[in-house]
Design an enzyme around this catalytic site. Structure first.
Site, short mmCIF file in Angstrom:
data_model
loop_
_atom_site.label_atom_id
_atom_site.label_comp_id
_atom_site.label_asym_id
_atom_site.label_seq_id
_atom_site.Cartn_x
_atom_site.Cartn_y
_atom_site.Cartn_z
CG ASP A 17 -2.34 0.74 1.00
OD1 ASP A 17 -2.34 1.60 0.24
OD2 ASP A 17 -3.25 0.09 1.49
CG ASP A 18 -0.37 4.83 0.34
OD1 ASP A 18 -1.29 4.44 -0.36
OD2 ASP A 18 -0.53 5.58 1.48
CB CYS A 49 -6.19 2.16 -1.48
SG CYS A 49 -5.25 3.22 -0.67
CG HIS A 91 -10.67 -0.20 0.02
ND1 HIS A 91 -9.66 0.63 0.05
CD2 HIS A 91 -11.54 0.41 0.94
CE1 HIS A 91 -9.79 1.82 0.72
NE2 HIS A 91 -10.99 1.54 1.26
#
Length: 488
Positions: A34-35, A73, A132
């Site tokens: 994530d990210d 996301c 998600h």
């Protein structure tokens, strides 16, 4: 004595038919982070401690110019697993998979690539955040876990260890003492360095689950797809202190361009609301007031510590893959769901159609293939058809991307498309090797922004008015990606 020709032919047919029958389809270990922007040593950021990512990159096709389709996301992951470009504003929402898959009858759902694999003999396991919702179930931040699956039909098994946090959502925003941002009403800091081991935060528990699952998957009679989703370096930037200690904060570089681009508009950026909702943050940087250098370094320190923490978890998984004798027949994919502005363009967070929010990590290791660096532009939309070709599974869906296998076989292939399309903030953006062209459907000027990456790699100046011929040349290519999503 000469061997009779007809017997020789029979022997060859028998040999190759047996060989074909005994060929084992490859397993897939798919790691979603994530990210994770390309803030790794293997991407040229020598100040980042990322030895496991770097070793994997050396053995993989490392995509230097991979761009996500949506810089948030849930929508980015929906694009990944369906291989479809956004066609409606709802496709840009974090709830895209809930709306288009979980809430639809079976005959109206798009087929995810995990489902396609499962329907063709693969055993599919999801651990952590693949779609998600952090544990794959649909429920609100403050609600108890539900039994509604976000991706029905995709998984044979789903696992997540909530640990001391109780639910997936609380774990996602969790701190080392078992508290979480949700129940603290955001009265927390956006970072934490705690004296805990790796399992003192959720991603250590996720790595442990995945390691145990690899041991049992070895006994499966089917090829497997194991999806492992790590939370960090998503906010809050929390990681065991030993990963913070890898860095000297005063030496951490600041954003190379920390201002609003010339000839651009504030409407193309945002006021860093995702960061500033952490109410105990020492500063609230925005487009009017930039973060101080000291606070910017603190935040960047937290991001890097979280990256190094995940690097260690990935290393454990790869070591276990080797220990179980699975590495020789397992494709390994590492994918970042989007980038993140770390003070770049005076912004903290994703949610823009600038390179900092759209460019992310992608590496694909194929057993028996040497590592290579691929400079051509690719999109997250291309991953679905690539997985299908690598596994020789026919796709039942109409996909908007292209398989990258030919590009992995020949990184200089001239026939490759070499473009990527992205959508957000009422903007449709085209990335080519040299340019980023964005057209916004909004009231605030400018409507068109053009950034020349050959001469301005940090996107500091919109040159659309300076280079009208370039805009004119690129617009027909841009039109190919305009799905009408923002047009009324």
């Amino acid at each position: 004595m000469r061997f009779p020709a007809h017997l020789l032919l029979f022997a060859l047919i028998f040999y190759f038919s047996c060989k074909e029958e005994t060929t084992t389809p490859p397993n897939i270990l798919f790691i979603a982070v994530d990210d994770l922007r390309p803030e790794l040593a293997c991407y040229g950021k020598s100040y980042v401690h990322s030895p496991n990512f770097d070793q994997l990159a050396a053995e993989s096709s490392l995509f230097e110019n991979h761009f996500v389709t949506v810089p948030t996301c849930g929508a980015s992951r929906y694009n990944l697993i369906t291989g479809r470009l956004p066609k409606s504003p709802g496709d840009l929402s974090n709830q895209a998979s809930v709306t288009n898959i979980a809430n639809k009858p079976e005959d109206e759902r798009p087929v995810t690539f995990m489902q396609a694999l499962r329907q063709n003999g693969y055993y599919t396991v999801g651990i952590g955040k693949i779609s998600h919702h952090p544990d794959g179930y649909v429920y609100g931040y403050l609600d108890p876990k539900s039994d509604k699956i976000e991706l029905p039909g995709s998984w044979d098994e789903m696992h997540f260890n909530n640990g001391k946090w109780g639910t997936g959502h609380h774990a996602f925003f969790g701190y080392a003492d078992g508290s979480n941002r949700n129940e603290m009403d955001k009265a927390v800091k956006p970072y934490e360095a705690a004296e805990v081991d790796d399992k003192g935060y959720p991603d250590g528990l996720t790595a442990d689950l995945a390691i145990q699952k690899l041991k049992s998957l070895k006994q499966q009679q089917k090829p497997f797809f194991l999806g492992v989703g790590f939370f960090k370096p998503h906010l809050p930037f929390t990681a065991p202190k030993k990963y913070w200690d890898l860095y000297d904060e005063v030496d951490i570089p600041l954003a190379p361009f920390a201002a609003i681009p010339e000839n651009s508009a504030k409407a193309s950026l945002h006021n860093s609301g995702e960061l500033n909702q952490y109410r105990l943050g020492e500063e609230k940087p925005n487009l009017e007031q930039a973060a101080s250098d000291a606070y910017a370094r603190k935040l960047r320190h937290g991001y890097l510590a979280a990256v190094s923490y995940i690097d260690a978890q990935v290393g454990k998984l790869l070591d276990e893959l080797e220990a179980q004798g699975l590495a020789d027949n397992t494709i390994v994919v590492v994918w970042g769901d989007h980038g993140w502005h770390l003070g770049d363009q005076k912004t903290w967070g994703k949610h823009t159609v600038f390179d900092n929010a759209l460019k992310s990590v992608l590496m694909i290791k194929r057993p028996g293939k040497e590592g290579q660096r691929i400079k051509q532009v690719v999109s997250t939309t291309d991953i679905y058809p690539t997985v299908m070709e690598l596994t020789n599974v026919p796709s039942q869906s109409t996909l908007d991307g292209e398989s990258m296998v030919s590009l992995m076989d020949n990184p200089s292939a001239k026939e490759w498309r070499n473009t990527a399309y992205s959508y957000f903030s009422r903007g449709v953006s085209l990335r080519t090797p040299q340019y980023r062209l964005t057209k916004y459907f909004r009231d605030q000027p400018p409507a068109v922004e053009l950034y020349d990456h050959l001469n301005d790699p940090h996107e500091s100046k919109n040159v659309a008015k300076d280079l009208p011929k370039v805009v004119q040349q690129l617009m027909p290519i841009w039109e190919k990606g305009n799905t009408g999503i923002f047009e009324e």
